[in-house]
Design a protein around this motif. Structure first.
Motif, PDB file in Angstrom:
ATOM      1  N   GLY A   1      -7.656   2.570  -1.262  1.00  0.00           N
ATOM      2  CA  GLY A   1      -6.838   3.762  -1.460  1.00  0.00           C
ATOM      3  C   GLY A   1      -6.900   4.720  -0.298  1.00  0.00           C
ATOM      4  O   GLY A   1      -7.399   5.835  -0.419  1.00  0.00           O
TER       5      GLY A   1
ATOM      6  N   SER B   1       1.906   4.596  -0.206  1.00  0.00           N
ATOM      7  CA  SER B   1       1.071   5.795  -0.277  1.00  0.00           C
ATOM      8  C   SER B   1       1.715   7.031   0.331  1.00  0.00           C
ATOM      9  O   SER B   1       1.083   8.082   0.388  1.00  0.00           O
TER      10      SER B   1
ATOM     11  N   TYR C   1      -4.409   6.263   2.914  1.00  0.00           N
ATOM     12  CA  TYR C   1      -3.050   6.356   3.462  1.00  0.00           C
ATOM     13  C   TYR C   1      -2.919   5.579   4.762  1.00  0.00           C
ATOM     14  O   TYR C   1      -1.886   4.967   5.031  1.00  0.00           O
TER      15      TYR C   1
ATOM     16  N   ARG D   1      -2.327  -1.215  -2.886  1.00  0.00           N
ATOM     17  CA  ARG D   1      -3.081   0.042  -2.914  1.00  0.00           C
ATOM     18  C   ARG D   1      -4.076   0.039  -4.065  1.00  0.00           C
ATOM     19  O   ARG D   1      -3.763  -0.383  -5.186  1.00  0.00           O
TER      20      ARG D   1
ATOM     21  N   GLU E   1      -6.578  12.527   4.848  1.00  0.00           N
ATOM     22  CA  GLU E   1      -6.307  11.104   5.049  1.00  0.00           C
ATOM     23  C   GLU E   1      -6.453  10.625   6.491  1.00  0.00           C
ATOM     24  O   GLU E   1      -6.359   9.428   6.752  1.00  0.00           O
TER      25      GLU E   1
ATOM     26  N   ASP F   1       0.850  -1.196   0.000  1.00  0.00           N
ATOM     27  CA  ASP F   1       0.000   0.000   0.000  1.00  0.00           C
ATOM     28  C   ASP F   1       0.887   1.248   0.000  1.00  0.00           C
ATOM     29  O   ASP F   1       0.810   2.066   0.904  1.00  0.00           O
TER      30      ASP F   1
ATOM     31  N   GLU G   1      -5.305   2.286  -6.020  1.00  0.00           N
ATOM     32  CA  GLU G   1      -5.011   3.032  -7.248  1.00  0.00           C
ATOM     33  C   GLU G   1      -4.025   2.307  -8.165  1.00  0.00           C
ATOM     34  O   GLU G   1      -3.881   2.689  -9.325  1.00  0.00           O
TER      35      GLU G   1
END
Length: 482
Positions: free
Chosen positions: A181, A99, A183, A138, A378, A97, A140
């Motif tokens: 998605g 981010s 953080y 993640r 986030e 992930d 995205e």
């Protein structure tokens, strides 16, 4: 002259190298796994035997490998904390992930060499008696997820995953899970909550240390993409040999994401501590220096949550003297070795390995506003100091960048940030507070000047009192409007 040392990225950018299994096998892929699965128990001088799994865990501990996801904690030590006596299944999660703003290293591995990641995962699972693992990516990373899905399918078709892997009697399944998605899912316990289908609220530690109470309240190992890839090379070359790369307590290689106002932004793999921050920014083999006619203003050394460095700063770093005893040595910012310990001693961190360079064209207030807006958006909202404070900081900075600032906003920002750090369940509180504390403290004159200019401008346009408007007299004379 410093140069790259490509270990994990050895093949990634070679012409003709593709992410499919056939290409990976042509370049020696999965040979390390085959050797590991065939390892016999090792007999010690006292007659005791060490299992192949224990041998690999020992090698990872000897290697000195530290997590490449941000915290820099010893990988071998993390594995040693796993509760192996509870009778519960042990899980492994690959944290893909990625981010942290400014970070773009793990996706290079995912896109260009996914089977190296899978081999590292399988080796790590086998070493820790894991039968079910998850690859949390993640949301995205749409194309990255497709590439990993294909790689998993290829591995299963070749009996590199599933039942009785390569005839060894070892069973393992790896499932790909796409996040939405957020953080906060980069925080290991928030990731676990998300994987369980819940809101990604980080857990309180103690008691919820993943090694004891992780996924489904079972022992769980959470490692970063780059960390798991390093395991493959440690098993291949041995822990002691791997530890020769880099510097003491900062062993191996590290992939650095370099961005901002430099001529050659990109990702570079280096031996940890063998290059300085200045070399990464200015050397032709790396960043290539600043844009023509510009001077360095600031550097964020480890992703947007790391404390910023101001150009020209000097630091006292601990170094061994001629007598072998530690001594404080003054070091210029650009001469700070890029490793975990040196950057921590300088007051920041290497974090996710993301270096963001800002030259003298940078509006520091605007830069911090951008960062603060990200963290306000986030925040998971679980802890009041973070939920409220991150938004307050973002609003104060929005005022400063929209002509409505006040001189005292600089102190106001510091006050809020100090009341966030150390008062939240996870490290997100520090992630949003540290940039504000460091930016405002080191560039306070710019924040105060912006606020003072706004106050002066506002005072010039104040409406001065005058005679009562005719409209008000008419209203007073109208009985229907009394």
């Amino acid at each position: 002259m410093p140069s790259e040392y490509r270990l994990i990225l050895k093949h990634a950018d070679q012409p003709g190298y593709t992410p499919d299994l056939a290409c990976y096998l042509r370049h020696g892929g999965y040979e390390v796994l085959k050797k590991a699965l065939a390892l016999p128990p090792k007999e010690l001088s006292d007659g005791k035997k060490i299992s192949p799994q224990e041998q690999i865990r020992d090698e990872v501990l000897k290697s000195g490998l530290r997590g490449r996801g941000g915290a820099g904690f010893s990988c071998g030590l993390k594995w040693s904390f796993v509760d192996r006596k509870s009778g519960k299944p042990i899980y492994l999660i690959c944290n893909a992930d990625e981010s942290e703003p400014g970070t773009f290293k793990d996706r290079q591995i995912i896109h260009k060499d996914p089977h190296q990641l899978l081999e590292g995962m399988i080796l790590s699972c086998w070493a820790n008696d894991v039968r079910l693992a998850y690859l949390y990516i993640r949301g995205e990373f749409v194309e990255g997820a497709r590439i990993l899905k294909r790689a998993l399918d290829e591995a299963r078709a070749k009996n590199l995953l599933g039942k009785n892997i390569l005839g060894s009697g070892y069973d393992l399944e790896v499932w790909l899970h796409r996040g939405a998605g957020a953080y906060i899912c980069g925080e290991e316990t928030g990731l676990i909550e998300s994987l369980e289908g819940k809101r990604a609220y980080p857990r309180i530690k103690p008691p919820y240390f993943p090694a004891v109470l992780g996924l489904y309240l079972c022992p769980t190992i959470v490692n970063n993409v780059e960390t798991l890839c390093a395991v493959k090379h440690i098993v291949s070359m041995g822990g002691a040999e791997y530890a020769k790369l880099g510097t003491p307590n900062n062993t191996g290689t590290r992939i650095v994401s370099l961005s901002g106002h430099i001529k050659k932004p990109g990702y570079y793999e280096v031996e940890v501590g063998k290059v300085t921050l200045g070399e990464l920014i200015n050397d032709p083999n790396f960043g290539g220096g600043l844009r023509a006619g510009r001077q360095l203003k600031a550097v964020i050394p480890g992703g947007s949550s790391a404390k910023v460095f101001k150009a020209g700063e000097k630091f006292k770093l601990k170094r061994k003297g001629p007598d072998g005893q530690p001594a404080a040595v003054e070091v210029d910012l650009l001469d700070v070795p890029y490793d975990f310990d040196s950057l921590a001693q300088a007051g920041s961190m290497s974090g996710s390995g993301a270096i963001i360079v800002m030259d003298d064209s940078t509006d520091i207030v605007e830069a911090l506003t951008n960062i603060a807006e990200f963290y306000a958006h986030e925040s998971c909202g679980q802890c009041t100091p973070c939920r409220e404070g991150s938004l307050w900081m973002s609003k104060a900075l929005h005022r400063l960048t929209h002509g409505q600032g006040r001189r005292q906003d600089a102190d106001y920002l510091l006050h809020i940030a100090k009341n966030i750090q150390g008062r939240t369940i996870c490290a997100f509180g520090e992630a949003c507070a540290w940039p504000v504390l460091s930016f405002v403290n080191k560039f306070k004159d710019e924040f105060e000047a912006r606020g003072a200019a706004d106050e002066a401008r506002q005072s010039l346009v104040e409406v001065r009192p005058g005679p009562a408007p005719t409209g008000e007299m008419k209203i007073a004379a109208n009985p229907g409007l009394r």
